[in-house]
Design an enzyme around this catalytic site. Structure first.
Site, short mmCIF file in Angstrom:
data_model
loop_
_atom_site.label_atom_id
_atom_site.label_comp_id
_atom_site.label_asym_id
_atom_site.label_seq_id
_atom_site.Cartn_x
_atom_site.Cartn_y
_atom_site.Cartn_z
N SER A 91 0.81 -1.22 0.00
CA SER A 91 0.00 0.00 0.00
C SER A 91 0.84 1.26 0.00
O SER A 91 0.30 2.36 -0.04
CB SER A 91 -0.89 0.01 1.23
OG SER A 91 -0.07 -0.07 2.37
N THR A 193 -2.31 2.76 4.30
CA THR A 193 -1.55 4.01 4.22
C THR A 193 -0.83 4.24 5.53
O THR A 193 -1.38 3.98 6.59
CB THR A 193 -2.54 5.17 4.00
OG1 THR A 193 -3.09 5.03 2.70
CG2 THR A 193 -1.89 6.52 4.14
N THR A 211 1.43 6.92 0.66
CA THR A 211 0.55 5.83 0.22
C THR A 211 0.67 5.58 -1.28
O THR A 211 1.09 6.48 -2.03
CB THR A 211 -0.93 6.18 0.53
OG1 THR A 211 -1.76 5.05 0.26
CG2 THR A 211 -1.40 7.35 -0.31
N ARG A 221 -6.28 9.04 -10.41
CA ARG A 221 -6.97 9.30 -9.14
C ARG A 221 -5.97 9.66 -8.03
O ARG A 221 -4.95 9.04 -7.85
CB ARG A 221 -7.77 8.06 -8.73
CG ARG A 221 -8.59 8.23 -7.45
CD ARG A 221 -7.85 7.72 -6.23
NE ARG A 221 -8.67 7.76 -5.02
CZ ARG A 221 -8.20 7.55 -3.81
NH1 ARG A 221 -6.92 7.29 -3.62
NH2 ARG A 221 -8.99 7.61 -2.76
N THR A 244 -6.68 7.76 7.41
CA THR A 244 -6.57 6.62 6.51
C THR A 244 -7.97 6.18 6.11
O THR A 244 -8.95 6.59 6.73
CB THR A 244 -5.78 5.48 7.18
OG1 THR A 244 -5.60 4.41 6.25
CG2 THR A 244 -6.49 4.95 8.40
N GLY A 245 -8.04 5.37 5.08
CA GLY A 245 -9.36 4.90 4.63
C GLY A 245 -9.74 5.52 3.31
O GLY A 245 -8.88 5.90 2.51
C1 SD4 Z 1 -6.50 7.01 -0.23
N1 SD4 Z 1 -6.56 7.29 2.15
O1 SD4 Z 1 -5.78 7.03 -1.22
C2 SD4 Z 1 -5.90 6.57 1.09
C3 SD4 Z 1 -6.02 5.08 1.19
C4 SD4 Z 1 -5.77 4.52 2.55
O2 SD4 Z 1 -5.46 2.74 3.96
O3 SD4 Z 1 -5.63 5.20 3.53
N2 SD4 Z 1 -5.70 3.24 2.74
O4 SD4 Z 1 -7.70 7.28 -0.27
#
Ligand code: SD4
Length: 334
Positions: A91, A193, A211, A221, A244-245
């Site tokens: 990731s 991330t 990330t 994106r 994160t997320g």
């Molecule tokens: C994103 N926030 O690119 C990041 C992905 C992430 O754990 O945090 N994954 O949207």
């Protein structure tokens, strides 16, 4: 070590894309990874470091820097670099899962005690995106560089250009292509991330976030992670936050800035993280059951908080000689 998959899906209306997210952590085995390190005072809360997910080697590296008298900015950069170089982490940095066309594209940012910041988006072929972000902050009059320009800048600063797509990530992408058949449903595995916040011996705060973004994302994106105020925000008078997320949801609520502002108004880091999550889940027609967002935060005193929408988010914290993974509380207990 037991690891658990957390599988969620998110509808991104407006771009006609459905994103599935599998956020892994291993918070069910915290004691296995708790490391007590001699030579620290149990009374002194500083220096300290926290990071999203289970990244005990990264927080250990950051603490080495802090213990040696290094500043928080060096600590978060070097801590994040550990995960960027870890090919097994799919990731971040080298070995990150690619976009749907097979390109590994990195997002990262960094912010110092003065409120200076630097960021790179859609960076290809350079492993240490966080260090390029730092160079943007320190060596240019700008905050953000993107794509080919960011790569050219990095190469001009001596960064090595290399293929970041490892065999394992290529295989995963090929498997995804067969299963997904380019239908607009993306299953994202192993996606963690790294966001890190540190306070050094002088009490100064810095943060960083790095990330490869959502796996198999649409080409071009960019998520929240390189966006100052969304994926990261630091105010040296107040504290810091990283996210994160599902980045789209963090950007829509300017999540990390919100958490720091709530701390400025007197909330604890924990209450501030919970309020920021409530802004997402309490939106009319919120689809929160189908995606994950998590925040971690620290205030000037070294008090911390973490909160997510769903279970299985965690934070790694190194403070008072203990480097451990801590399970986050979460909103959706239904
Ligand atoms: C994103 N926030 O690119 C990041 C992905 C992430 O754990 O945090 N994954 O949207």
């Amino acid at each position: 070590m037991k690891r658990r998959n957390f599988i969620k899906k998110a509808s991104l209306t407006g771009v006609g894309l459905t994103v599935g997210s599998s956020l892994i952590n291993c918070a069910d085995t915290p004691s296995e990874d708790k490391k007590v390190v001699a030579g620290f005072s149990a009374k002194e809360t500083l220096p300290m470091v926290i990071a999203t997910w289970h990244v005990i080697d990264a927080t250990a590296k950051a603490m080495d820097v802090l213990q040696a008298g290094g500043n928080a900015l060096d600590a978060v950069e070097q801590g994040c670099m550990v995960e960027e170089a870890n090919e097994k982490g799919q990731s971040v940095g080298k070995g990150g899962l690619p976009d749907r066309d097979g390109n590994v594209t990195l997002d990262a940012c960094i912010m110092d005690k003065h409120g200076n910041c630097g960021s790179v988006v859609y960076l290809q072929n350079i492993m240490h995106a966080v260090s390029v972000a730092r160079k943007v902050m320190e060596d240019t009059p700008h905050v953000m560089l993107a794509g080919e320009g960011a790569k050219q800048f990095a190469v001009s600063k001596g960064f090595k250009a290399e293929d970041l797509l490892t065999d394992a990530s290529k295989e995963a992408w090929k498997t995804w292509k067969v299963e997904a058949q380019y239908k607009p449903i993306i299953n994202i595995e192993n996606h963690d991330t790294i966001g890190m916040l540190a306070i050094d011996k002088n009490g100064d705060i810095s943060g960083a976030c790095t990330t490869s973004g959502l796996a198999y994302k649409m080409r071009g994106r960019v998520g929240d992670s390189p966006i100052i105020g969304s994926g990261l925000f630091v105010d040296n008078e107040i504290g810091g936050c990283v996210a994160t997320g599902l980045g789209e949801e963090v950007v829509k609520t300017v999540g990390s800035f919100l958490v720091v502002e709530l701390m400025r108004q007197g909330k604890t880091p924990q209450d501030a993280c919970e309020e920021a999550i409530s802004r997402i889940v309490n939106k009319p027609n919120s689809d929160y059951k189908n995606f994950q967002v998590g925040y971690i935060a620290v205030n000037k005193k070294g008090e911390t908080g973490s909160y997510s929408i769903h279970q299985w988010f965690s934070m790694t914290k190194f403070q008072k000689g203990v480097n451990e993974q801590i399970q986050s509380d979460y909103f959706n207990k239904a």
